[in-house]
Enzyme design. Sequence first.
Site, PDB file in Angstrom:
ATOM      1  N   ILE A  11       0.818  -1.219   0.000  1.00 23.08           N
ATOM      2  CA  ILE A  11       0.000   0.000   0.000  1.00 23.08           C
ATOM      3  C   ILE A  11       0.854   1.272   0.000  1.00 23.08           C
ATOM      4  O   ILE A  11       0.423   2.312  -0.492  1.00 23.08           O
ATOM      5  CB  ILE A  11      -0.994  -0.034   1.192  1.00 23.08           C
ATOM      6  N   ASN A  24      -2.575   1.144  15.784  1.00 21.00           N
ATOM      7  CA  ASN A  24      -3.071   0.772  17.118  1.00 21.00           C
ATOM      8  C   ASN A  24      -3.442   2.052  17.860  1.00 21.00           C
ATOM      9  O   ASN A  24      -3.176   3.158  17.376  1.00 21.00           O
ATOM     10  CB  ASN A  24      -2.034  -0.063  17.876  1.00 21.00           C
ATOM     11  N   ASP A  34       1.472  -0.882   9.420  1.00 19.77           N
ATOM     12  CA  ASP A  34       1.809   0.339  10.184  1.00 19.77           C
ATOM     13  C   ASP A  34       3.316   0.619  10.094  1.00 19.77           C
ATOM     14  O   ASP A  34       3.740   1.740   9.762  1.00 19.77           O
ATOM     15  CB  ASP A  34       1.383   0.112  11.644  1.00 19.77           C
TER      16      ASP A  34
END
Length: 175
Positions: A11, A24, A34
């Site tokens: 991505i 988170n 992340d």
Amino acid sequence: MAQLTAVSGDITQLHVDAIVNAANESLLGGGGVDGAIHRAAGPDLLIACRKLNGCPTGDAKATPGFCLPAKWVFHAVGPVWHGGADGEDDLLAGCYRRCLELALEVGARSVAFPAISTGVYRFPPERAAKIAIAIVRSRIEESGAKESGIDELFFVCFNSETLRIYQHLLSDART
Ligand code: ADP
């Protein structure tokens, strides 16, 4: 009508207006997608995230994309899977809903989602994909591209199983 497409890949490489992060609650970085987003965006992303004071599960907050090709990152906090009786479905739906609102707020016309919660958080991938597609379809396709403000929406699949699930569900109009 906005176009919904399943794509495979990383991505962080996508040239879209906004990518969504599976973050988170601390918003201070983690593993999986992340970690990849923070590495690709550079250290300014962490500085921007610190100013957001975290984010509750089921919600999302926006930052710039810094060194990413994407102009924006929407940091969504998906639920940890605890068996399904803990409100996980609604919390996951909330992530997708909130990101679509953020897209409208910042004027992002192309948005890419990862399969939120389906990695370390262990949400069953097919159940998660059904929720993702249902929210996006109800918000984008039914309201029309003009109202939603989004022209293109990508579901980014990091493994072949996720891609297979999305391709199958997207080809079925009844999903
Ligand atoms: P969560 O903690 O919400 O489960 P993860 O990052 O562990 O988040 O996983 C979420 C999904 O993102 C998983 O399907 C994982 O395979 C996928 N993923 C990991 N890295 C990338 C990446 N660079 N681009 C797109 N998807 C990714």
